[in-house]
Design an enzyme around this catalytic site. Structure first.
Site, PDB file in Angstrom:
ATOM      1  N   GLY A  31     -27.650  32.955  -2.251  1.00  0.00           N
ATOM      2  CA  GLY A  31     -28.585  32.634  -3.130  1.00  0.00           C
ATOM      3  C   GLY A  31     -29.852  32.041  -2.594  1.00  0.00           C
ATOM      4  O   GLY A  31     -30.213  32.673  -1.323  1.00  0.00           O
ATOM      5  N   ASN A  85     -33.526  26.020  -0.802  1.00  0.00           N
ATOM      6  CA  ASN A  85     -33.596  25.500   0.459  1.00  0.00           C
ATOM      7  C   ASN A  85     -32.205  25.328   1.165  1.00  0.00           C
ATOM      8  O   ASN A  85     -31.880  25.555   2.389  1.00  0.00           O
ATOM      9  CB  ASN A  85     -34.127  24.113   0.445  1.00  0.00           C
ATOM     10  CG  ASN A  85     -35.416  24.063  -0.357  1.00  0.00           C
ATOM     11  OD1 ASN A  85     -36.432  24.989   0.110  1.00  0.00           O
ATOM     12  ND2 ASN A  85     -35.571  23.391  -1.268  1.00  0.00           N
ATOM     13  N   GLU A 103     -28.818  39.726  -2.981  1.00  0.00           N
ATOM     14  CA  GLU A 103     -30.099  40.167  -3.824  1.00  0.00           C
ATOM     15  C   GLU A 103     -31.382  39.749  -3.184  1.00  0.00           C
ATOM     16  O   GLU A 103     -32.669  40.350  -3.620  1.00  0.00           O
ATOM     17  CB  GLU A 103     -29.878  39.486  -5.080  1.00  0.00           C
ATOM     18  CG  GLU A 103     -29.783  37.998  -5.086  1.00  0.00           C
ATOM     19  CD  GLU A 103     -29.222  37.278  -6.398  1.00  0.00           C
ATOM     20  OE1 GLU A 103     -29.685  38.005  -7.490  1.00  0.00           O
ATOM     21  OE2 GLU A 103     -28.564  36.191  -6.397  1.00  0.00           O
TER      22      GLU A 103
HETATM   23  O1  0RQ Z   1     -35.294  18.755  -7.634  1.00  0.00           O
HETATM   24  O2  0RQ Z   1     -37.240  19.811  -6.812  1.00  0.00           O
HETATM   25  O3  0RQ Z   1     -37.395  17.665  -8.130  1.00  0.00           O
HETATM   26  O4  0RQ Z   1     -36.510  17.826  -5.712  1.00  0.00           O
HETATM   27  O5  0RQ Z   1     -32.787  20.336  -8.346  1.00  0.00           O
HETATM   28  O6  0RQ Z   1     -32.461  21.286  -5.629  1.00  0.00           O
HETATM   29  O7  0RQ Z   1     -31.312  20.500  -3.679  1.00  0.00           O
HETATM   30  O8  0RQ Z   1     -33.908  21.563  -3.400  1.00  0.00           O
HETATM   31  O9  0RQ Z   1     -31.622  22.903  -4.043  1.00  0.00           O
HETATM   32  O10 0RQ Z   1     -33.733  24.560  -3.818  1.00  0.00           O
HETATM   33  O11 0RQ Z   1     -31.437  25.186  -3.477  1.00  0.00           O
HETATM   34  O12 0RQ Z   1     -32.088  24.768  -5.765  1.00  0.00           O
HETATM   35  C1  0RQ Z   1     -29.334  25.163  -8.067  1.00  0.00           C
HETATM   36  C2  0RQ Z   1     -31.536  24.856  -8.611  1.00  0.00           C
HETATM   37  C3  0RQ Z   1     -30.657  24.549  -6.163  1.00  0.00           C
HETATM   38  C4  0RQ Z   1     -30.901  26.925  -7.287  1.00  0.00           C
HETATM   39  C5  0RQ Z   1     -30.613  25.459  -7.586  1.00  0.00           C
HETATM   40  C6  0RQ Z   1     -32.470  18.931  -8.493  1.00  0.00           C
HETATM   41  C7  0RQ Z   1     -33.115  18.566  -7.012  1.00  0.00           C
HETATM   42  C8  0RQ Z   1     -34.276  19.386  -6.904  1.00  0.00           C
HETATM   43  C9  0RQ Z   1     -33.466  21.758  -6.421  1.00  0.00           C
HETATM   44  P1  0RQ Z   1     -36.812  18.673  -7.177  1.00  0.00           P
HETATM   45  P2  0RQ Z   1     -32.072  21.626  -3.864  1.00  0.00           P
HETATM   46  P3  0RQ Z   1     -32.143  24.250  -4.211  1.00  0.00           P
HETATM   47  C10 0RQ Z   1     -29.758  33.731  -6.296  1.00  0.00           C
HETATM   48  C11 0RQ Z   1     -28.534  33.140  -6.936  1.00  0.00           C
HETATM   49  C12 0RQ Z   1     -28.881  29.325  -9.752  1.00  0.00           C
HETATM   50  C13 0RQ Z   1     -29.075  30.603  -9.372  1.00  0.00           C
HETATM   51  C14 0RQ Z   1     -28.718  31.253  -8.423  1.00  0.00           C
HETATM   52  C15 0RQ Z   1     -30.823  27.805  -8.519  1.00  0.00           C
HETATM   53  C16 0RQ Z   1     -33.971  20.629  -7.506  1.00  0.00           C
HETATM   54  O13 0RQ Z   1     -30.039  27.223  -6.198  1.00  0.00           O
HETATM   55  O14 0RQ Z   1     -31.664  27.937  -9.407  1.00  0.00           O
HETATM   56  O15 0RQ Z   1     -27.651  30.597  -7.567  1.00  0.00           O
HETATM   57  N1  0RQ Z   1     -29.506  28.248  -8.253  1.00  0.00           N
HETATM   58  N2  0RQ Z   1     -28.871  32.535  -8.179  1.00  0.00           N
HETATM   59  O16 0RQ Z   1     -33.127  17.075  -7.213  1.00  0.00           O
HETATM   60  C17 0RQ Z   1     -30.287  16.652 -11.306  1.00  0.00           C
HETATM   61  C18 0RQ Z   1     -28.415  17.357 -10.513  1.00  0.00           C
HETATM   62  C19 0RQ Z   1     -29.018  18.260  -9.440  1.00  0.00           C
HETATM   63  C20 0RQ Z   1     -30.726  18.064  -9.652  1.00  0.00           C
HETATM   64  C21 0RQ Z   1     -30.079  19.133  -7.948  1.00  0.00           C
HETATM   65  N3  0RQ Z   1     -27.073  17.243 -10.520  1.00  0.00           N
HETATM   66  N4  0RQ Z   1     -28.850  16.918 -11.598  1.00  0.00           N
HETATM   67  N5  0RQ Z   1     -31.210  17.311 -10.518  1.00  0.00           N
HETATM   68  N6  0RQ Z   1     -30.950  18.773  -8.499  1.00  0.00           N
HETATM   69  N7  0RQ Z   1     -28.860  18.954  -8.285  1.00  0.00           N
HETATM   70  C22 0RQ Z   1     -31.112  33.713  -6.987  1.00  0.00           C
HETATM   71  C23 0RQ Z   1     -31.596  34.972  -7.731  1.00  0.00           C
HETATM   72  O17 0RQ Z   1     -30.577  35.332  -8.447  1.00  0.00           O
HETATM   73  C24 0RQ Z   1     -32.724  35.399  -7.713  1.00  0.00           C
END
Ligand code: 0RQ
Length: 498
Positions: free
Chosen positions: A258, A261, A284
């Protein structure tokens, strides 16, 4: 016939209030940038005059700020699908200002063809080259472009000199047929080619060509940290162990990864693990870490929908096209994410969770059950059909005040039936073949942060016994405590048993 070269403002003026507009690209890679920015200005001017002006927006995935950001701030979007990462858009959706439909990315083109999403009036397509007989050569991302190019009444081309023409030949463009009786997608290995390197459009539909020179609005990455590094090492260790056990063949299997970071850190760790042989990707998005591993020979081939890399990395690819040309292919999202192909070739999917519950259900999209983060993206396309489906995340968020492992997810994207493995920096929960209670033990013991382990064990003690033990009054208690008190660690299960 020679093209009608026009300005971005002129092109934007062809778009009318209520139109549904389809965009090329996938992530900021390959998304139009000039016409959407002018469209935002038109919307602002019209709104200032008291006139209505809003469009429906259909994309491959997220776009850059000159699309989702500027159009949102101009209040120019009535509805949009699918995935996006823009912070202003997120705010507008969560305020109820924009209707957002979050669709599996592999299904967007099919839903357009079937008419589920309305009629596309205008397609805006970024190209690195166009010929007078209507061949459009795309740039760094494909998404739904073949479908919108065919369905739209008008096509506007942004001919972007910032993308190298050396990209010509890297795309493999194929549009699926409509059911019933459609033929199999003939891909049996990631490098198979089944389509054309360009999109053929009826030249009379090309309303204008806008010449630009604008780099992709790529997002940078945070430096990896000890938590993301440890998650990456755990994923690598898990895959190496499955290979030793013969579950993964010694040739290895194609990987999907995915965005974000964590995904970047996981791939870096896989590349460094000497027990994992050079591998292929069927994915993708290709991020910076993949390009580095291709150069190092750790990744043999990458099939993707976009080169979602920073601009210096993209330039590096363009400068070394002789090397990369036979190691990458760019496909439309309905093929890069095609569940039929994913199942056939045995893809190992690796996506990021916002939260997972003790039984293996995963929330990828919503914060505390209500606020949209980004969207499901392609994670569902891959997870449901994967040979092994992995979700990883840090065990806590927001400085430890949120546990990513909870009794019940506050929103469900991937169910316990599809999720095979959960990995945090704490460890690995292999859920394959386990009953719900065995899964709960593995997830709490191996993945939860020490601050939350006892709380989760205590939750099981107050749960009603059954195949899946739950206390319906307390299942979302940790979320409620976070909303009320700002820290899930303050949860007292007695409060929910009164
Ligand atoms: O918040 O930006 O305010 O610091 O979510 O989290 O840990 O930096 O991780 O950048 O890898 O994103 C799931 C959103 C993770 C992403 C998700 C908060 C956390 C931080 C980002 P800040 P990290 P990432 C390919 C496949 C869904 C779609 C997918 C995503 C921000 O990977 O959009 O996988 N995935 N598609 O603090 C509250 C929680 C939290 C939370 C994390 N439990 N409660 N806030 N955060 N966990 C993509 C395509 O298809 C194109």
């Amino acid at each position: 016939m020679s093209f009608n070269f026009i300005t971005a403002a002129e092109a934007a003026s062809y778009i009318k209030d209520g139109d549904i507009v389809g965009l090329s690209g996938f992530t900021p890679a390959g998304s139009p940038k000039a016409v959407t920015a002018e469209l935002a200005k038109i919307a602002e001017e019209k709104h200032a005059r008291g006139e209505s002006f809003q469009i429906g927006l259909i994309t491959g995935a997220s776009t850059g700020d000159s699309c989702d950001g500027m159009l949102t701030r101009a209040h120019a979007i009535k509805f949009r699908a699918p995935y996006t990462t823009n912070a202003d858009f997120r705010k507008a959706v969560n305020n109820g200002e924009i209707n957002y439909t979050d669709i599996h990315l592999s299904q967007v083109a099919q839903r357009l063809r079937s008419g589920f999403l309305g009629h596309v009036s205008v397609a805006i397509i970024e190209a690195c080259e166009i010929t007078e007989d209507g061949r459009i050569y795309l740039t760094a991302g494909v998404g739904i472009t073949p479908t919108i190019a065919r369905l739209a009444d008008k096509v506007i081309v942004e001919l972007n000199a910032a993308h190298s023409k050396s990209l010509i030949g890297m795309h493999d463009l194929y549009e699926m047929e409509r059911p019933p009786y459609r033929r199999p997608i003939p891909i049996v290995r990631p490098s198979d080619r089944i389509g054309l390197p360009y999109i053929q459009v009826d030249p009379s539909k090309i309303a204008g060509v806008v010449e630009t020179n604008m780099p992709d609005e790529a997002r940078g990455f945070h430096e990896s940290d000890p938590v993301t590094d440890k998650i990456g090492q755990n994923v690598a260790e898990f895959l190496a162990s499955d290979m030793r056990r013969g579950i993964i063949p010694s040739t290895f299997l194609p990987l999907q990864s995915g965005v974000g970071n964590i995904a970047n850190a996981v791939l870096s760790a896989l590349g460094k693990d000497p027990s994992i042989p050079p591998f292929e990707m069927y994915t993708e998005v290709i991020q910076n870490s993949v390009i580095k591993l291709v150069k190092e020979g750790r990744i043999k081939f990458g099939s993707t929908c976009s080169l979602s890399v920073t601009n210096d990395c993209l330039q590096d690819i363009y400068d070394n096209m002789d090397f990369f040309r036979h190691k990458l292919v760019l496909r439309p999202s309905e093929i890069s994410n095609c569940p039929e192909v994913v199942r056939r070739i045995g893809v190992i999917s690796m996506n990021t969770a916002i939260e997972a519950d003790i039984y293996g259900n995963v929330n990828s999209t919503h914060i505390c059950g209500t606020k949209m983060m980004n969207g499901i993206g392609g994670s569902g396309d891959f997870t449901r059909s994967a040979y092994i489906s992995i979700f990883s995340c840090p065990s806590t968020a927001k400085g430890g005040c949120i546990s990513s492992i909870v009794p019940m997810v506050s929103h469900l994207d991937h169910s316990e039936h599809s999720v095979n493995v959960i990995i945090t920096e704490q460890g690995i929960a292999d859920l394959r073949g386990k009953s719900p209670m065995e899964r709960a033990e593995a997830v709490i013991e191996n993945c939860a942060h020490p601050d939350y382990k006892q709380l989760l064990w205590d939750y099981l003690k107050i749960s009603t016994k059954g195949q899946t033990c739950h206390s319906l009054s307390a299942a979302l208690g940790m979320h409620q405590v976070f909303i009320n008190k700002g820290d899930m660690r303050l949860t007292d299960w007695a409060e929910f048993q009164k």
